[in-house]
Design an enzyme around this catalytic site. Structure first.
Site, PDB file in Angstrom:
ATOM      1  N   CYS B 117       0.881  -1.155   0.000  1.00  0.00           N
ATOM      2  CA  CYS B 117       0.000   0.000   0.000  1.00  0.00           C
ATOM      3  C   CYS B 117       0.921   1.207   0.000  1.00  0.00           C
ATOM      4  CB  CYS B 117      -0.912   0.025   1.221  1.00  0.00           C
ATOM      5  SG  CYS B 117      -1.889   1.537   1.316  1.00  0.00           S
ATOM      6  N   CYS B 120      -0.498   4.317   2.302  1.00  0.00           N
ATOM      7  CA  CYS B 120      -0.424   4.229   3.766  1.00  0.00           C
ATOM      8  C   CYS B 120      -0.005   2.818   4.113  1.00  0.00           C
ATOM      9  CB  CYS B 120      -1.731   4.638   4.430  1.00  0.00           C
ATOM     10  SG  CYS B 120      -3.210   3.952   3.713  1.00  0.00           S
ATOM     11  N   SER B 121      -0.914   1.995   4.526  1.00  0.00           N
ATOM     12  CA  SER B 121      -0.525   0.633   4.878  1.00  0.00           C
ATOM     13  C   SER B 121      -1.754  -0.256   4.926  1.00  0.00           C
ATOM     14  CB  SER B 121       0.198   0.618   6.217  1.00  0.00           C
ATOM     15  OG  SER B 121      -0.583   1.326   7.142  1.00  0.00           O
ATOM     16  N   CYS B 122      -2.660  -0.067   3.984  1.00  0.00           N
ATOM     17  CA  CYS B 122      -3.865  -0.901   3.926  1.00  0.00           C
ATOM     18  C   CYS B 122      -3.451  -2.366   3.813  1.00  0.00           C
ATOM     19  CB  CYS B 122      -4.717  -0.511   2.722  1.00  0.00           C
ATOM     20  SG  CYS B 122      -5.228   1.222   2.762  1.00  0.00           S
TER      21      CYS B 122
END
Lengths: 106, 223
Positions: B117, B120-122
């Site tokens: 991601c 962000c950090s999905c």
């Protein structure tokens, strides 16, 4: 073409080796995580996009320096103040109380 | 760090922190804790709901994703449904990522898939548990889309030039998981036995080859 990415938009940028560490999640981080999920579940925020909006409003310095859950905390605060769920004054007052409690207990 | 001077109050500050965790002192962490207390005080959610949520999140592990993989390996009809519409198919095993869309990408001899991601950090946490910190790192997010083969090599994934690499960039609305290849020689294995072979990194795509041994040489498959 010049690149003027927002701080979160890092896809394709140069960066060093991937640090392979895996860190434990601190208890306050679980609490922030649960808060985000419950805010979604309770409809305080309508979807993840609103959270992303909060993240994208972080300053570049914040984005660089904050840890993952620190970013979530500040972005959810931004979003919920923006939506009028909480006031900035109440938030700042509560932060002072927490700082005092921490000072007393340490 | 726990203290009992306020034991007559019903706001049990002493449970704010677990004893084995350091108290957060950063300003940003205090923003989070202050916001939490305001939401609790206003009754937007309860401590019981918070506890249930944390317990649920702590219980999620890559074993959930592994169950999907083992089912797909042993049930071709399920595999077809999983690849066709992951969001719907996983509800058959009691998982639900909606409203986010969920898409499963299948590895084969010609193709390797890996997820990231960049924004962000999905991450499909309900299926994979907590994301590793490297997944959230700026370095992984920046470089995987630019030089996936180099990054994968750092993870020990050596790909020959004829294997195509597909990098899937997750978003707030769309989550991915990789369906790794079933190890040769496990065709007659039970679903449970297969499930134990599947590692978290193979579901992210930072591991390509799974090994057909009942005890993982690197230790437990789910650290």
């Amino acid at each position: 073409m010049s690149q003027t990415n927002d701080p979160h938009d890092v896809g394709g940028l140069e960066a060093g080796p991937v640090e392979r560490g895996e860190h434990d999640t601190a208890w306050w981080e679980w609490q922030v995580d649960a808060m985000v999920r419950l805010a979604l579940g309770k409809g305080l925020i309508s979807d993840f996009a609103e959270l992303r909006d909060g993240i994208e409003h972080l300053t570049p310095a914040d984005y660089e320096d904050l840890s993952y859950y620190e970013r979530w905390a500040k972005s959810l605060a931004y979003t919920l103040v923006d939506k009028g769920v909480v006031t900035r004054d109440a938030l700042e007052q509560k932060m002072r109380e927490i700082a005092e409690r921490q000072a007393q207990s340490s | 760090m726990s203290h009992d001077h306020d034991h007559n109050h019903d706001h049990d500050h002493d449970r704010t922190f677990q004893p084995d965790h350091p108290e957060p002192t950063s300003e940003a962490a205090r923003v989070g804790l202050a916001l939490r207390e305001l939401l609790l005080e206003a009754g937007h959610y309860t401590r019981a709901e918070e506890a249930a949520m944390i317990s649920r999140m702590q219980g999620a592990s890559p074993d959930n994703g592994a169950r999907l993989v083992a089912r797909a390996w042993t049930d071709p009809a399920f595999k077809a449904r999983l690849l066709d519409n992951g969001s719907d198919a996983i509800t058959e095993l009691g998982f639900d990522l909606r409203p986010a869309e969920f898409t499963v990408m299948e590895n084969d001899d010609q193709e390797h898939n890996v997820i990231v991601c960049t924004l962000c950090s999905c991450y499909p946490r309900a299926l994979l548990g907590m994301s590793p910190s490297w997944y959230k790192s700026r370095s992984y997010r920046s470089r995987l889309v630019r030089e996936p083969r180099t990054v994968l090599a750092e993870f020990g994934v050596e790909l020959s030039d004829d294997v195509h690499v597909r990098v899937h960039d997750s978003t707030a609305e769309l989550r991915y998981m990789v369906l790794p290849q079933q190890p040769a020689g496990t065709e007659d294995w039970s679903e449970d036995r297969l499930r134990a072979l599947v590692t978290r990194d193979s579901l992210i795509g930072t591991q390509r080859t799974l090994t057909a041994t009942d005890t993982d040489a690197d230790g437990a498959p789910f650290p």
